[in-house]
Design a protein around this motif. Structure first.
Motif, short mmCIF file in Angstrom:
data_model
loop_
_atom_site.label_atom_id
_atom_site.label_comp_id
_atom_site.label_asym_id
_atom_site.label_seq_id
_atom_site.Cartn_x
_atom_site.Cartn_y
_atom_site.Cartn_z
N UNK A 19 87.85 71.19 30.92
CA UNK A 19 87.54 72.12 29.85
C UNK A 19 87.97 71.60 28.49
N UNK A 20 89.17 71.00 28.42
CA UNK A 20 89.64 70.48 27.14
C UNK A 20 88.89 69.23 26.73
N UNK A 21 88.47 68.42 27.71
CA UNK A 21 87.63 67.26 27.41
C UNK A 21 86.34 67.70 26.72
N UNK A 22 85.69 68.72 27.28
CA UNK A 22 84.44 69.20 26.70
C UNK A 22 84.65 69.81 25.32
N UNK A 23 85.73 70.58 25.17
CA UNK A 23 86.00 71.20 23.87
C UNK A 23 86.28 70.13 22.81
N UNK A 83 84.96 80.01 28.38
CA UNK A 83 84.02 78.94 28.71
C UNK A 83 82.58 79.45 28.78
N UNK A 84 82.40 80.69 29.20
CA UNK A 84 81.05 81.27 29.21
C UNK A 84 80.48 81.34 27.79
N UNK A 85 81.31 81.75 26.83
CA UNK A 85 80.87 81.80 25.44
C UNK A 85 80.57 80.40 24.90
N UNK A 86 81.36 79.41 25.31
CA UNK A 86 81.13 78.03 24.88
C UNK A 86 79.78 77.52 25.37
N UNK A 87 79.44 77.83 26.62
CA UNK A 87 78.15 77.41 27.16
C UNK A 87 76.99 78.02 26.37
N UNK A 88 77.10 79.31 26.06
CA UNK A 88 76.04 79.97 25.29
C UNK A 88 75.93 79.40 23.88
N UNK A 171 75.83 69.73 27.54
CA UNK A 171 77.18 70.28 27.36
C UNK A 171 77.26 71.71 27.87
N UNK A 172 76.22 72.50 27.62
CA UNK A 172 76.20 73.88 28.09
C UNK A 172 76.32 73.93 29.62
N UNK A 173 75.62 73.04 30.30
CA UNK A 173 75.68 72.98 31.76
C UNK A 173 77.10 72.66 32.24
N UNK A 174 77.75 71.69 31.61
CA UNK A 174 79.10 71.31 32.03
C UNK A 174 80.12 72.40 31.73
N UNK A 175 79.94 73.12 30.63
CA UNK A 175 80.83 74.24 30.36
C UNK A 175 80.69 75.31 31.45
N UNK A 176 79.47 75.56 31.89
CA UNK A 176 79.26 76.55 32.94
C UNK A 176 79.91 76.11 34.25
N UNK A 177 79.81 74.83 34.58
CA UNK A 177 80.44 74.32 35.80
C UNK A 177 81.97 74.42 35.71
N UNK A 178 82.51 74.14 34.54
CA UNK A 178 83.97 74.25 34.36
C UNK A 178 84.43 75.69 34.49
N UNK A 179 83.62 76.62 34.01
CA UNK A 179 83.94 78.04 34.15
C UNK A 179 84.05 78.42 35.62
N UNK A 180 83.14 77.93 36.44
CA UNK A 180 83.19 78.22 37.88
C UNK A 180 84.43 77.59 38.51
#
Length: 411
Positions: A19-23, A83-88, A171-180
């Motif tokens: 999550x922090x990598x993506x952010x 993380x859900x908000x980040x994906x959106x 990036x949106x896809x990876x944020x969603x996977x991290x949320x899960x």
């Protein structure tokens, strides 16, 4: 504080780290995309600075509520929603058709990733011992440097093939996977007593902002740390192209090298922190001794002007890396059930400082160039002011700090 087994801690760290990598990637990508976005949307320096700063404004605005939520609900629930908000937001950025929509998406992105560092730091305060907290913080920042690294040359290479819009959809896809992964692997925490839930937002932060040690450290977060992040994630790139004469590709390579340097610097801190802790060197003492080297290096960048390439920025960032110890220093100065609020309050000031710096640098550059200053001289003057501000905040920290340092909480 509930202890965590080593294996469990590694799994949780891996989820937090992704999550922090993506952010960090979405935080630093503005510098690499600056030439493309400026050309496509005809952005001025002020608009570019505001676009970069909007992320940090959204990030900062959510810090106080986040601290409350983390202390009440724990890292798992808070980070999952974040993380859900980040994906959106990444989807919205990919679909943007003008400056206003870019700005709004960037702001929402800052809101979405606002828990990606504070949630792991709060978890470390809950589940790890003191020296382990400092090491975990350093490893997490090393992962963040890897994200910033990925935002440079790899993104620059991908742009001609896929375009920046496709990048944000991925990036949106990876944020969603991290949320899960967060919802699946991060443990829950004990819910606080009902009486603590009834406190309003400002009442719950009263003991944090009343703390004298926190108030001394606050200016370091707002000014020194804010300037560091603003330069690293945005203004180092335009300096390289406008002052040092780099091409867009050369600037991306310079940013890559700068962030690669920081990756190794944070790896060093992760290895050294346990030894420094055993030797009796506290985070505060290291900060006090090391911080002047950072703003002296920034002043050197302003003085060197066109001779200051990526190497000068890498030295500045490396010498300022002692700022990474401010988070564990703040967290350990408070009892465990206040740690989330303390760290989030510090983050609020830090990212408010980043927003202020990014926007004001862009506005100052536009004003000076409108007054017929040469571009190189305008950049040098603005960076000299930043170095002076960092020096003044350090002097404020020194004034009576040792007498005001509270005993770090172990609970």
């Amino acid at each position: 504080m509930t202890a965590m087994t080593r294996g469990r801690a590694l799994v949780v760290f891996a989820v937090f780290a992704l999550g922090y990598f993506l952010s960090s990637l979405v935080r630093g990508v503005t510098a690499t995309l600056a030439p493309a976005l400026t050309q496509e949307f005809a952005l001025s320096s002020s608009q570019l600075g505001l676009l970069g700063g909007a992320y940090f404004l959204g990030f900062a605005m959510l810090q106080l509520p986040l601290g409350n939520w983390l202390d009440r609900f724990g890292p798992r629930r808070v980070l999952s929603f974040s993380l859900a908000a980040a994906a959106l937001s990444c989807i919205a950025f990919a679909m943007a058709d003008g400056f206003v929509s870019l700005l709004l998406a960037r702001f929402i992105c800052g809101v979405g990733v606002s828990a990606c560092l504070i949630a792991p730091l709060t978890g470390a305060r809950l589940w790890l011992q003191g020296s382990q907290q400092q090491s975990a913080n350093a490893w997490m920042l090393m992962v963040g440097s890897l994200g910033l690294l990925t935002a440079t040359l790899p993104v620059q290479w991908a742009l001609p093939l896929y375009g920046w819009r496709s990048l944000f959809l991925v990036l949106a896809l990876f944020f969603a996977l991290t949320m899960l992964g967060t919802a699946w692997q991060v443990p829950t925490v004990q819910t606080p007593a009902a009486s603590s839930r009834r406190k309003n937002l400002f009442t719950s932060y009263a003991p944090i902002f009343a703390n004298r040690y926190f108030r001394r450290m606050a200016w370091i977060g707002f000014v020194n740390y804010g300037v560091l992040v603003a330069v690293q994630t945005l203004w180092a790139g335009p300096w390289m192209t406008a002052v040092a004469g780099y091409s867009a590709t050369q600037a991306a390579r310079g940013l890559f090298a700068m962030n690669l340097t920081m990756l190794f610097v944070f790896w060093f801190w992760g290895m050294a922190n346990p030894r420094l802790h055993r030797a009796g060197l506290s985070a505060e003492r290291i900060i006090l001794r090391g911080l002047p080297f950072g703003f002296i290096a920034l002043a050197a960048v302003a003085w060197l002007g066109p001779r200051a390439g990526w190497e000068a920025f890498a030295i500045y960032c490396a010498l300022s890396s002692v700022l990474a110890l401010t988070h564990p220093a703040i967290g350990m100065a408070f009892v465990a059930h206040e740690a989330g609020r303390a760290i989030s309050a510090f983050n609020l000031l830090l990212f408010a400082g980043v927003f202020t710096t990014q926007w004001c640098v862009g506005a100052a550059l536009d004003r000076l160039q409108a007054a017929h200053w040469p571009v190189v001289d305008a950049y040098r003057a603005v960076f000299a002011v930043l170095a002076m501000a960092c020096c003044l905040s350090y002097l404020w920290l020194l004034q009576g700090l040792s007498a005001e340092r509270p005993v770090a909480a172990n609970a």
